[in-house]
Design a protein around this motif. Structure first.
Motif, PDB file in Angstrom:
ATOM      1  N   ARG A 183      40.978   3.104  93.063  1.00 27.91           N
ATOM      2  CA  ARG A 183      41.505   1.294  93.161  1.00 27.91           C
ATOM      3  C   ARG A 183      41.229   1.192  94.481  1.00 27.91           C
ATOM      4  O   ARG A 183      40.796  -0.133  94.963  1.00 27.91           O
ATOM      5  CB  ARG A 183      42.743   1.661  92.852  1.00 27.91           C
ATOM      6  CG  ARG A 183      43.575   0.329  92.225  1.00 27.91           C
ATOM      7  CD  ARG A 183      44.540  -0.135  92.142  1.00 27.91           C
ATOM      8  NE  ARG A 183      44.766  -0.887  92.137  1.00 27.91           N
ATOM      9  CZ  ARG A 183      44.539  -2.639  92.072  1.00 27.91           C
ATOM     10  NH1 ARG A 183      43.473  -2.217  91.301  1.00 27.91           N
ATOM     11  NH2 ARG A 183      45.345  -3.064  92.470  1.00 27.91           N
ATOM     12  N   ASN A 184      41.497   2.554  95.893  1.00 30.74           N
ATOM     13  CA  ASN A 184      41.699   1.824  97.272  1.00 30.74           C
ATOM     14  C   ASN A 184      39.831   1.650  97.522  1.00 30.74           C
ATOM     15  O   ASN A 184      39.660   0.669  98.134  1.00 30.74           O
ATOM     16  CB  ASN A 184      41.960   2.504  97.896  1.00 30.74           C
ATOM     17  CG  ASN A 184      41.774   2.654  99.666  1.00 30.74           C
ATOM     18  OD1 ASN A 184      42.007   1.736  99.584  1.00 30.74           O
ATOM     19  ND2 ASN A 184      41.382   3.685 100.338  1.00 30.74           N
ATOM     20  N   GLY A 185      39.195   2.370  96.893  1.00 30.49           N
ATOM     21  CA  GLY A 185      37.884   2.273  97.039  1.00 30.49           C
ATOM     22  C   GLY A 185      37.192   1.117  96.975  1.00 30.49           C
ATOM     23  O   GLY A 185      36.871   0.469  96.738  1.00 30.49           O
ATOM     24  N   ALA A 186      37.808   0.785  95.535  1.00 28.18           N
ATOM     25  CA  ALA A 186      37.168  -0.372  94.552  1.00 28.18           C
ATOM     26  C   ALA A 186      37.824  -1.483  95.284  1.00 28.18           C
ATOM     27  O   ALA A 186      36.881  -2.340  95.865  1.00 28.18           O
ATOM     28  CB  ALA A 186      38.174  -0.382  93.552  1.00 28.18           C
ATOM     29  N   MET A 187      39.089  -1.616  96.102  1.00 30.46           N
ATOM     30  CA  MET A 187      39.479  -2.489  97.291  1.00 30.46           C
ATOM     31  C   MET A 187      38.201  -2.944  97.800  1.00 30.46           C
ATOM     32  O   MET A 187      38.091  -3.906  98.663  1.00 30.46           O
ATOM     33  CB  MET A 187      41.270  -2.275  97.408  1.00 30.46           C
ATOM     34  CG  MET A 187      41.480  -3.162  96.260  1.00 30.46           C
ATOM     35  SD  MET A 187      43.576  -2.421  96.288  1.00 30.46           S
ATOM     36  CE  MET A 187      43.616  -1.648  97.886  1.00 30.46           C
ATOM     37  N   LEU A 188      38.266  -2.009  98.715  1.00 30.95           N
ATOM     38  CA  LEU A 188      37.304  -1.865  99.729  1.00 30.95           C
ATOM     39  C   LEU A 188      35.864  -2.257  99.572  1.00 30.95           C
ATOM     40  O   LEU A 188      35.333  -3.052 100.616  1.00 30.95           O
ATOM     41  CB  LEU A 188      36.965  -0.035 100.722  1.00 30.95           C
ATOM     42  CG  LEU A 188      37.969   0.117 100.531  1.00 30.95           C
ATOM     43  CD1 LEU A 188      38.145   2.346 101.435  1.00 30.95           C
ATOM     44  CD2 LEU A 188      39.075  -0.541 102.425  1.00 30.95           C
ATOM     45  N   PHE A 189      35.247  -2.180  98.462  1.00 25.83           N
ATOM     46  CA  PHE A 189      33.810  -2.736  98.144  1.00 25.83           C
ATOM     47  C   PHE A 189      34.266  -3.844  98.234  1.00 25.83           C
ATOM     48  O   PHE A 189      33.355  -4.330  98.557  1.00 25.83           O
ATOM     49  CB  PHE A 189      33.638  -1.659  97.339  1.00 25.83           C
ATOM     50  CG  PHE A 189      32.655  -2.175  96.317  1.00 25.83           C
ATOM     51  CD1 PHE A 189      31.083  -2.070  97.626  1.00 25.83           C
ATOM     52  CD2 PHE A 189      31.978  -2.870  95.637  1.00 25.83           C
ATOM     53  CE1 PHE A 189      29.205  -2.340  96.803  1.00 25.83           C
ATOM     54  CE2 PHE A 189      30.642  -3.509  95.173  1.00 25.83           C
ATOM     55  CZ  PHE A 189      29.793  -3.492  95.790  1.00 25.83           C
ATOM     56  N   PHE A 190      35.382  -4.559  97.650  1.00 24.35           N
ATOM     57  CA  PHE A 190      35.111  -5.431  96.734  1.00 24.35           C
ATOM     58  C   PHE A 190      35.528  -6.416  98.345  1.00 24.35           C
ATOM     59  O   PHE A 190      34.415  -7.598  98.185  1.00 24.35           O
ATOM     60  CB  PHE A 190      37.103  -6.382  96.650  1.00 24.35           C
ATOM     61  CG  PHE A 190      36.708  -7.358  96.211  1.00 24.35           C
ATOM     62  CD1 PHE A 190      36.041  -8.326  95.489  1.00 24.35           C
ATOM     63  CD2 PHE A 190      37.806  -8.165  97.102  1.00 24.35           C
ATOM     64  CE1 PHE A 190      36.699  -9.770  94.955  1.00 24.35           C
ATOM     65  CE2 PHE A 190      38.130  -9.591  96.804  1.00 24.35           C
ATOM     66  CZ  PHE A 190      37.579  -9.997  96.176  1.00 24.35           C
ATOM     67  N   GLN A 191      36.076  -6.185  99.240  1.00 23.98           N
ATOM     68  CA  GLN A 191      36.233  -7.013 100.553  1.00 23.98           C
ATOM     69  C   GLN A 191      34.426  -6.598 101.319  1.00 23.98           C
ATOM     70  O   GLN A 191      33.904  -7.769 102.165  1.00 23.98           O
ATOM     71  CB  GLN A 191      36.576  -5.927 101.686  1.00 23.98           C
ATOM     72  CG  GLN A 191      38.842  -5.988 101.531  1.00 23.98           C
ATOM     73  CD  GLN A 191      39.263  -5.060 102.767  1.00 23.98           C
ATOM     74  OE1 GLN A 191      38.668  -5.215 103.945  1.00 23.98           O
ATOM     75  NE2 GLN A 191      39.917  -4.208 102.268  1.00 23.98           N
ATOM     76  N   LEU A 192      34.176  -5.650 101.292  1.00 23.36           N
ATOM     77  CA  LEU A 192      32.793  -5.573 101.884  1.00 23.36           C
ATOM     78  C   LEU A 192      31.501  -6.698 100.843  1.00 23.36           C
ATOM     79  O   LEU A 192      31.260  -7.822 101.408  1.00 23.36           O
ATOM     80  CB  LEU A 192      32.091  -4.102 101.694  1.00 23.36           C
ATOM     81  CG  LEU A 192      30.111  -4.647 102.015  1.00 23.36           C
ATOM     82  CD1 LEU A 192      30.773  -4.582 102.662  1.00 23.36           C
ATOM     83  CD2 LEU A 192      29.861  -2.420 101.285  1.00 23.36           C
ATOM     84  N   MET A 193      31.948  -6.543  99.425  1.00 21.75           N
ATOM     85  CA  MET A 193      31.070  -7.973  99.019  1.00 21.75           C
ATOM     86  C   MET A 193      31.232  -9.221  99.344  1.00 21.75           C
ATOM     87  O   MET A 193      31.140 -10.835  99.713  1.00 21.75           O
ATOM     88  CB  MET A 193      31.021  -7.653  97.421  1.00 21.75           C
ATOM     89  CG  MET A 193      30.664  -6.406  97.134  1.00 21.75           C
ATOM     90  SD  MET A 193      28.616  -6.695  97.612  1.00 21.75           S
ATOM     91  CE  MET A 193      28.326  -5.139  98.562  1.00 21.75           C
ATOM     92  N   SER A 194      32.709  -9.642  99.698  1.00 18.19           N
ATOM     93  CA  SER A 194      33.281 -10.747 100.580  1.00 18.19           C
ATOM     94  C   SER A 194      33.114 -10.948 101.477  1.00 18.19           C
ATOM     95  O   SER A 194      32.280 -12.095 101.548  1.00 18.19           O
ATOM     96  CB  SER A 194      34.784 -10.628 100.586  1.00 18.19           C
ATOM     97  OG  SER A 194      35.360 -10.736  98.771  1.00 18.19           O
TER      98      SER A 194
END
Ligand SMILES: Nc1ncnc2c1ncn2[C@@H]1O[C@H](COP(=O)(O)OP(=O)(O)OP(=O)(O)O)[C@@H](O)[C@H]1O
Ligand SMILES: [Mg+2]
Length: 279
Positions: A183-194
């Protein structure tokens, strides 16, 4: 047969090309001059051949540099891609994407489809074309990118890592859906894509339809917000077909591939863009 190019003229052109730092053209010069002397090349085609030799060398150098820094796993080209094997792919759409307008417009490309249908091949051939155009590229599987973000976070260097991954004109995020991420990894990836949203182009590949991305990222709401950003300026290539890897084993196609059940197209309010078809 024409008069052979004089030695003094040949040497003059050689020294001019060396002076202009055109090693590709310099290397091709002898062959081009013999074609002129043999009557196989004349007029403007001569200039074209000389410049083409220089451009080919420059593009190869750019690609070699990109191979060292971008983590590109292999060189794949559009010429090697057999469109007859994958009739669901619109050749004009793929050729048009290779004109790289989507990079200029900071749009995304998403390849969807079952294993072996050419998602990574086409993503890499777009990456090769982009690198040859002199732009910066970076490649990673979703798992690798997430791991690198998590490691940076642990080391207190997350902001720096996010900046590094936001910078390239093209980021390739391969293999979304094969391995679960935290879940943490998903949040980090979301930040990158944002951060990359409307800032730089991204190519993503997935074997899963968008309705399954909630499970991949462990959060339906976040996956929805991610898909929303990705699809705002996006070209979707939905490939339905059989795996090229097992093309010689037609007998087991039905059991191994899901060509009858392609990933679902997006259910979303914004219409994905269609790349203009160039003729
Ligand atoms: N239509 C094609 N013409 C030529 N080579 C192809 C074609 N499709 C796939 N290939 C080759 O087959 C292999 C598998 O293709 P690729 O890696 O692109 O599949 P993929 O869709 O990314 O699969 P996966 O979901 O398993 O990662 C690669 O070596 C690729 O170059
Ligand atoms: Mg792949």
């Amino acid at each position: 047969m024409r008069a052979a190019t004089s030695r003094s003229l040949r040497e003059r052109i050689q020294s001019q090309l060396a002076d202009l730092k055109m090693p590709g053209a310099l290397e091709a010069l002898d062959e081009i001059l013999s074609r002129i002397d043999g009557g196989q090349l004349a007029g403007a085609a001569t200039i074209d051949a000389l410049l083409q030799a220089q451009i080919t060398l420059r593009n190869n150098r750019r690609l070699q540099a990109a191979m060292r820094s971008s983590r590109l796993p292999a060189i794949k080209t559009l010429d090697e891609f057999d469109f007859t094997f994958q009739p669901s792919i619109k050749r004009e759409q793929i050729e048009s994407l290779h004109q790289l307008g989507f990079i200029e417009r900071k749009e995304n490309v998403i390849f969807l489809g079952p294993p072996g249908v050419g998602k990574t091949h086409l993503a890499l051939s777009l990456a090769v074309a982009t690198a040859q155009s002199g732009r910066r590229i970076y490649y990673g599987s979703l798992g690798d990118l997430v791991t690198s973000l998590e490691e940076a976070q642990t080391a207190g260097r997350l902001v720096h890592r996010l900046k590094t991954l936001t910078h390239p004109s093209l980021l390739i995020v391969d293999e979304i859906g094969y391995l679960p991420i935290s879940r943490n990894g998903a949040m980090l990836f979301f930040q990158l894509m944002s951060r990359r949203y409307e800032h730089a182009a991204t190519i993503l590949t997935s074997n899963k339809g968008f309705e399954d991305w909630g499970a991949i990222f462990g959060d339906d709401v976040m996956a929805g917000a991610l898909i929303d950003r990705l699809l705002h300026h996006c070209h979707i290539v939905n490939i339905r077909g059989n795996s090229y890897r097992i093309r010689d084993h037609r007998d087991i196609w039905p059991s191994l591939t899901s060509s009858d059940e392609p990933p679902s197209p997006p259910k979303r309010r914004t219409k994905p863009r269609k790349e203009a078809v160039t003729t």
